[in-house]
Design an enzyme around this catalytic site. Structure first.
Site, PDB file in Angstrom:
ATOM      1  N   LYS A 179       0.683  -1.177  -0.001  1.00  0.00           N
ATOM      2  CA  LYS A 179       0.060  -0.007  -0.034  1.00  0.00           C
ATOM      3  C   LYS A 179       0.928   1.113  -0.014  1.00  0.00           C
ATOM      4  O   LYS A 179       0.437   2.104  -0.827  1.00  0.00           O
ATOM      5  CB  LYS A 179      -0.872  -0.075   1.367  1.00  0.00           C
ATOM      6  CG  LYS A 179      -2.037  -0.996   1.243  1.00  0.00           C
ATOM      7  CD  LYS A 179      -2.746  -1.354   2.447  1.00  0.00           C
ATOM      8  CE  LYS A 179      -3.714  -2.407   2.382  1.00  0.00           C
ATOM      9  NZ  LYS A 179      -4.583  -2.707   3.604  1.00  0.00           N
TER      10      LYS A 179
ATOM     11  N   GLN B 118      -4.545  -1.188   9.784  1.00  0.00           N
ATOM     12  CA  GLN B 118      -4.437  -2.494   9.241  1.00  0.00           C
ATOM     13  C   GLN B 118      -5.203  -3.558  10.195  1.00  0.00           C
ATOM     14  O   GLN B 118      -4.427  -3.748  11.351  1.00  0.00           O
ATOM     15  CB  GLN B 118      -2.863  -2.728   8.849  1.00  0.00           C
ATOM     16  CG  GLN B 118      -2.863  -3.990   8.093  1.00  0.00           C
ATOM     17  CD  GLN B 118      -3.258  -4.134   6.899  1.00  0.00           C
ATOM     18  OE1 GLN B 118      -2.988  -3.152   6.048  1.00  0.00           O
ATOM     19  NE2 GLN B 118      -3.969  -5.148   6.252  1.00  0.00           N
TER      20      GLN B 118
ATOM     21  N   ASP C 237     -11.107   2.972   4.340  1.00  0.00           N
ATOM     22  CA  ASP C 237     -11.206   1.529   3.970  1.00  0.00           C
ATOM     23  C   ASP C 237     -12.925   1.497   3.989  1.00  0.00           C
ATOM     24  O   ASP C 237     -13.239   0.315   3.582  1.00  0.00           O
ATOM     25  CB  ASP C 237     -10.793   0.585   5.587  1.00  0.00           C
ATOM     26  CG  ASP C 237      -9.582  -0.146   4.929  1.00  0.00           C
ATOM     27  OD1 ASP C 237      -9.215  -0.279   3.894  1.00  0.00           O
ATOM     28  OD2 ASP C 237      -8.890  -0.234   5.881  1.00  0.00           O
TER      29      ASP C 237
END
Ligand code: NAD
Length: 280
Positions: free
Chosen positions: A45, A89, A112
């Site tokens: 990422k 994460q 997200d």
């Protein structure tokens, strides 16, 4: 085959142009602990974000970081004007309540799309941030000329990050959607009727050629690391029956990263007042 790598490269090039136009887009990621797969994902990422010109802040914390410290960091990033998007994460170490941390991220910065405000807006059909994996699947379908309208779609898996949002996006695109999961009776029977199949389980080779309607579009999300390498939920032999199939690797994975970057641009636009959004 649906070339996720090539499409992701095009999306990332668009993102780079948008970032240059905006002048600055900031993305902060938080990684707690030593989960090896998470480290690989975060590296990927960051590399992609930096290549697109995004100002990516890589915050890594030891596995024993108290939950209060993680929540404090999220709070601080929520208020940081240089940061447009925040990504935590998952999975987090066991002593940290993932729900509490997910809920702490400001919805406008939740790239997200896991915050209930974003999940709720997706449900209502007014999405801002959408989980990147299902968003990537929709982008793949569009790029390969598959209009879900009026089609039968089967989503295998009902997780909050893949299966459920995938089903919502397909409903919004006017497909008739069946969500299958671990308790589904006759999974093969459902899949056989589908024009669009999305497999997001994590069981290598679950979907076999005899399950697939000839000509169907099949998106393989499941990802399992085996001794023979990365395997998807879809048996590669399905290529002989399907009209379209994503390879594993090189299909839905690269698109996930590309769509995350697009979400960061969206967050930056929203924060600059260039994008209106009901309720936020
Ligand atoms: P999860 O474990 O949260 O959910 C798995 C789902 O599969 C559950 O809803 C469960 O009901 C269902 N399931 C389990 N066994 C089943 C069976 N035998 N038949 C039908 N359904 C069954 O996982 P997740 O986070 O949704 O991820 C799913 C897979 O996708 C994993 O392999 C993960 O690594 C992968 N993944 C890939 C990407 C990508 O970019 N390609 C992104 C996210 C997740």
């Amino acid at each position: 085959m649906m070339d996720g790598k090539a499409l992701a490269a095009r999306v990332r090039a668009d993102v780079a142009r948008d970032v240059a136009e905006l002048g600055h887009v900031g993305l902060a990621t938080i990684l707690v602990g030593d989960d090896p797969a998470s480290h690989v994902y975060i590296e990927g990422k960051h590399k992609a974000a930096t290549e697109a010109g995004i100002d990516a802040r890589d915050v890594r914390l030891p596995a024993d970081t108290p939950e209060a410290d993680v929540l404090g960091l999220v709070e601080q990033l929520n208020g940081d004007d240089e940061v447009d998007g925040i990504l935590v994460q998952l999975p987090l170490p066991e002593h940290i309540d993932e729900t509490a941390v997910t809920y702490a991220v400001a919805p406008s910065k939740d790239v997200d799309g896991f915050h209930p405000v974003n999940a709720g807006h997706l449900y209502l059909g007014t999405p801002l941030h959408v989980p990147a994996t299902p968003a990537g699947c929709m982008e793949l379908l569009a790029a390969y000329g598959v209009d879900p309208s009026g089609k039968d779609a089967v989503v295998i898996g009902r997780s909050e990050i893949v299966g459920r949002p995938m089903a919502m996006l397909l409903v919004q695109a006017h497909a008739t959607v069946t969500v299958c999961h671990s308790r589904t009776a006759d999974l093969a029977g459902h899949v056989r009727r589908a024009d669009i199949v999305v497999a997001a389980v994590g069981r290598p080779g679950l979907v076999t050629p005899d399950w697939v309607k000839p000509g169907a579009a099949v998106l393989d999300v499941g990802l399992t690391r085996t001794e023979e390498g990365i395997r998807g939920d879809v048996d590669p032999e399905v290529a002989s029956v399907a009209g379209l199939l994503t390879p594993m690797p090189g299909g839905t994975g690269p698109m996930t990263i590309a769509m995350l970057l697009r979400s960061a641009v969206k967050a930056a636009r929203f924060r600059r007042g260039l994008l209106a959004y009901p309720g936020l």
